[in-house]
Design a protein around this motif. Structure first.
Motif, PDB file in Angstrom:
ATOM      1  N   PHE A 326       0.866  -1.183   0.000  1.00  0.00           N
ATOM      2  CA  PHE A 326       0.000   0.000   0.000  1.00  0.00           C
ATOM      3  C   PHE A 326       0.900   1.229   0.000  1.00  0.00           C
ATOM      4  O   PHE A 326       1.823   1.332   0.821  1.00  0.00           O
ATOM      5  CB  PHE A 326      -0.900  -0.006   1.236  1.00  0.00           C
ATOM      6  N   VAL A 327       0.652   2.153  -0.938  1.00  0.00           N
ATOM      7  CA  VAL A 327       1.454   3.372  -1.057  1.00  0.00           C
ATOM      8  C   VAL A 327       0.535   4.576  -0.914  1.00  0.00           C
ATOM      9  O   VAL A 327      -0.513   4.654  -1.573  1.00  0.00           O
ATOM     10  CB  VAL A 327       2.204   3.428  -2.397  1.00  0.00           C
ATOM     11  N   ALA A 328       0.924   5.513  -0.055  1.00  0.00           N
ATOM     12  CA  ALA A 328       0.106   6.701   0.204  1.00  0.00           C
ATOM     13  C   ALA A 328       0.958   7.960   0.101  1.00  0.00           C
ATOM     14  O   ALA A 328       2.066   8.019   0.660  1.00  0.00           O
ATOM     15  CB  ALA A 328      -0.528   6.625   1.593  1.00  0.00           C
ATOM     16  N   GLN A 329       0.437   8.962  -0.586  1.00  0.00           N
ATOM     17  CA  GLN A 329       1.093  10.266  -0.621  1.00  0.00           C
ATOM     18  C   GLN A 329       1.022  10.905   0.758  1.00  0.00           C
ATOM     19  O   GLN A 329       0.018  10.791   1.460  1.00  0.00           O
ATOM     20  CB  GLN A 329       0.403  11.164  -1.657  1.00  0.00           C
ATOM     21  N   ASP A 330       2.101  11.553   1.158  1.00  0.00           N
ATOM     22  CA  ASP A 330       2.161  12.231   2.454  1.00  0.00           C
ATOM     23  C   ASP A 330       2.329  13.723   2.227  1.00  0.00           C
ATOM     24  O   ASP A 330       3.343  14.178   1.698  1.00  0.00           O
ATOM     25  CB  ASP A 330       3.322  11.672   3.283  1.00  0.00           C
ATOM     26  N   SER A 331       1.335  14.495   2.672  1.00  0.00           N
ATOM     27  CA  SER A 331       1.368  15.949   2.449  1.00  0.00           C
ATOM     28  C   SER A 331       2.208  16.690   3.472  1.00  0.00           C
ATOM     29  O   SER A 331       2.519  17.867   3.277  1.00  0.00           O
ATOM     30  CB  SER A 331      -0.059  16.515   2.472  1.00  0.00           C
ATOM     31  N   HIS A 332       2.559  16.034   4.594  1.00  0.00           N
ATOM     32  CA  HIS A 332       3.327  16.707   5.646  1.00  0.00           C
ATOM     33  C   HIS A 332       4.495  15.831   6.049  1.00  0.00           C
ATOM     34  O   HIS A 332       4.444  15.124   7.053  1.00  0.00           O
ATOM     35  CB  HIS A 332       2.428  17.019   6.849  1.00  0.00           C
ATOM     36  N   ASN A 333       5.551  15.909   5.270  1.00  0.00           N
ATOM     37  CA  ASN A 333       6.709  15.043   5.457  1.00  0.00           C
ATOM     38  C   ASN A 333       7.763  15.753   6.290  1.00  0.00           C
ATOM     39  O   ASN A 333       8.853  16.077   5.816  1.00  0.00           O
ATOM     40  CB  ASN A 333       7.270  14.630   4.094  1.00  0.00           C
ATOM     41  N   ALA A 334       7.436  16.034   7.560  1.00  0.00           N
ATOM     42  CA  ALA A 334       8.338  16.730   8.488  1.00  0.00           C
ATOM     43  C   ALA A 334       8.836  18.022   7.840  1.00  0.00           C
ATOM     44  O   ALA A 334       8.035  18.812   7.360  1.00  0.00           O
ATOM     45  CB  ALA A 334       9.474  15.799   8.902  1.00  0.00           C
ATOM     46  N   THR A 335      10.134  18.237   7.801  1.00  0.00           N
ATOM     47  CA  THR A 335      10.667  19.477   7.229  1.00  0.00           C
ATOM     48  C   THR A 335      11.067  19.315   5.774  1.00  0.00           C
ATOM     49  O   THR A 335      11.569  20.259   5.163  1.00  0.00           O
ATOM     50  CB  THR A 335      11.893  19.937   8.030  1.00  0.00           C
TER      51      THR A 335
END
Length: 356
Positions: A326-335
């Motif tokens: 399962f692959v999901a886009q991450d809109s808040h990838n730390a810094t």
């Protein structure tokens, strides 16, 4: 960027100073929803090249049947082009393809007279004239080659998914206003061609979609309304059936990416990104029933928040991803810039108590 799902206490504190009068705080949305189980990612991709922007959007998975650990992921940077990643998350290729928003692929498609992996992206370079951009993925080198573009109707290109019906390959392009065109694709010649064979319509902004080739079913997420299914066959009815409403409980608007976990001949699960509360919702294919919800939370690797695109493929992907990927886009990838998180399907299934 601020990570939104560090925990309910942190969310409440952030929400108190970060919302407007008309905006519902993320913490409130999470508190009001049906409970979700937690899973953690086992891997992540390198960030996309466009920093400080909403850039990463949608993934598509190619499984290497001969050597599953060498499978590939294609992901969009909707400001710049297409990435190809290995399961180790490292970038294998980048193609400057412009403003490509969503992406899907199918293996075994005739390309220039030979079977190959066809990658298709929704091209929104011209917001008034939608196009589908076609590419060949070379599994040996992980390189993408642009094949050309085909017209896909008047309006802004947004979502895309592919289907196979017999020997035919179709692209479903979801325009931003909810119009859906089914485009017959032919990449067998020197230049690809496309013909709109059917048009369907949802009432408001829509994007995520996926096709179950086994059952000939198209699933589309209407962002503020819910999840729908259509007959995906070229001669099928254009009338949709609602599977689930964006009710703020099981599914929280925006409803975004859609993916399918096929089991057997006609059953399995359809998943949709509940972007409004950083969760993913699972429905049963056979009867459209609600199954459960999960979140990808911080672990050894960060979680995923405000997910746009998702993809899922069952099967062997090597020891790191048993049962499927399962692959999901991450809109808040730390810094860092946005990226994609990789989760083992077995971890999701165990957390939800799905039959094995």
């Amino acid at each position: 960027m601020i990570r939104l799902t560090l925990g309910l206490t942190s969310l409440l504190a952030l929400a108190a100073c970060a919302t407007t009068e008309t905006e519902v705080p993320v913490a409130t949305r999470i508190a009001n929803t049906t409970p979700a189980v937690n899973v953690t990612a086992r891997g992540e991709t390198t960030p996309v090249g466009t920093a400080n922007a909403d850039a990463a959007d949608d993934p598509a998975i190619w499984r290497n049947a001969a050597d599953p650990a060498q499978s590939l992921i294609v992901g969009t940077d909707k400001k710049a082009g297409l990435y190809v990643y290995g399961l180790d998350g490292k970038t294998r290729d980048f193609l400057n393809a412009g403003r490509v928003n969503n992406v899907d692929l199918r293996d075994g498609v005739t390309i220039g007279g030979q079977p190959g992996i066809l990658v298709v992206a929704s091209d929104r370079s011209d917001v008034a004239h939608a196009k589908l951009a076609l590419f060949r993925l070379d599994p040996a080198t992980a390189k993408l080659t642009a094949l050309g573009k085909v017209d896909a109707g008047t309006g802004e290109a947004y979502g895309v998914c592919l289907s196979r019906e017999g020997a035919a390959t179709y692209g479903f392009i979801v325009l931003k206003d909810g119009t859906i065109h089914q485009v017959a694709l032919d990449a067998s010649g020197a230049m690809p061609t496309g013909t709109i064979v059917r048009t369907m319509k949802l009432g408001t902004q829509s994007e995520g979609c996926a096709v179950d080739d086994r059952t000939g079913t198209l699933y589309v997420a209407e962002e503020d309304v819910g999840l729908w299914r259509f007959d995906a066959r070229a001669a099928g009815s254009p009338t949709p059936t609602k599977i689930a409403a964006a009710d703020g409980k099981n599914l929280v608007m925006d409803a975004e990416g859609v993916a399918i976990a096929p089991i057997g001949a006609k059953d399995g699960y359809v998943l949709v990104s509940s972007q409004g509360d950083n969760a993913y919702v699972v429905y049963r294919i056979s009867d459209d029933s609600y199954v459960g919800r999960f979140r990808v939370v911080d672990g050894a690797i960060g979680g995923s928040e405000e997910t746009d695109g998702i993809d899922l493929m069952l099967g062997d992907f090597g020891p790191a991803y048993p049962g499927g990927l399962f692959v999901a886009q991450d809109s808040h990838n730390a810094t860092a810039a946005q990226n994609f998180k990789l989760v083992a399907w077995d971890d999701i299934g165990k957390a939800l108590g799905l039959p094995r």
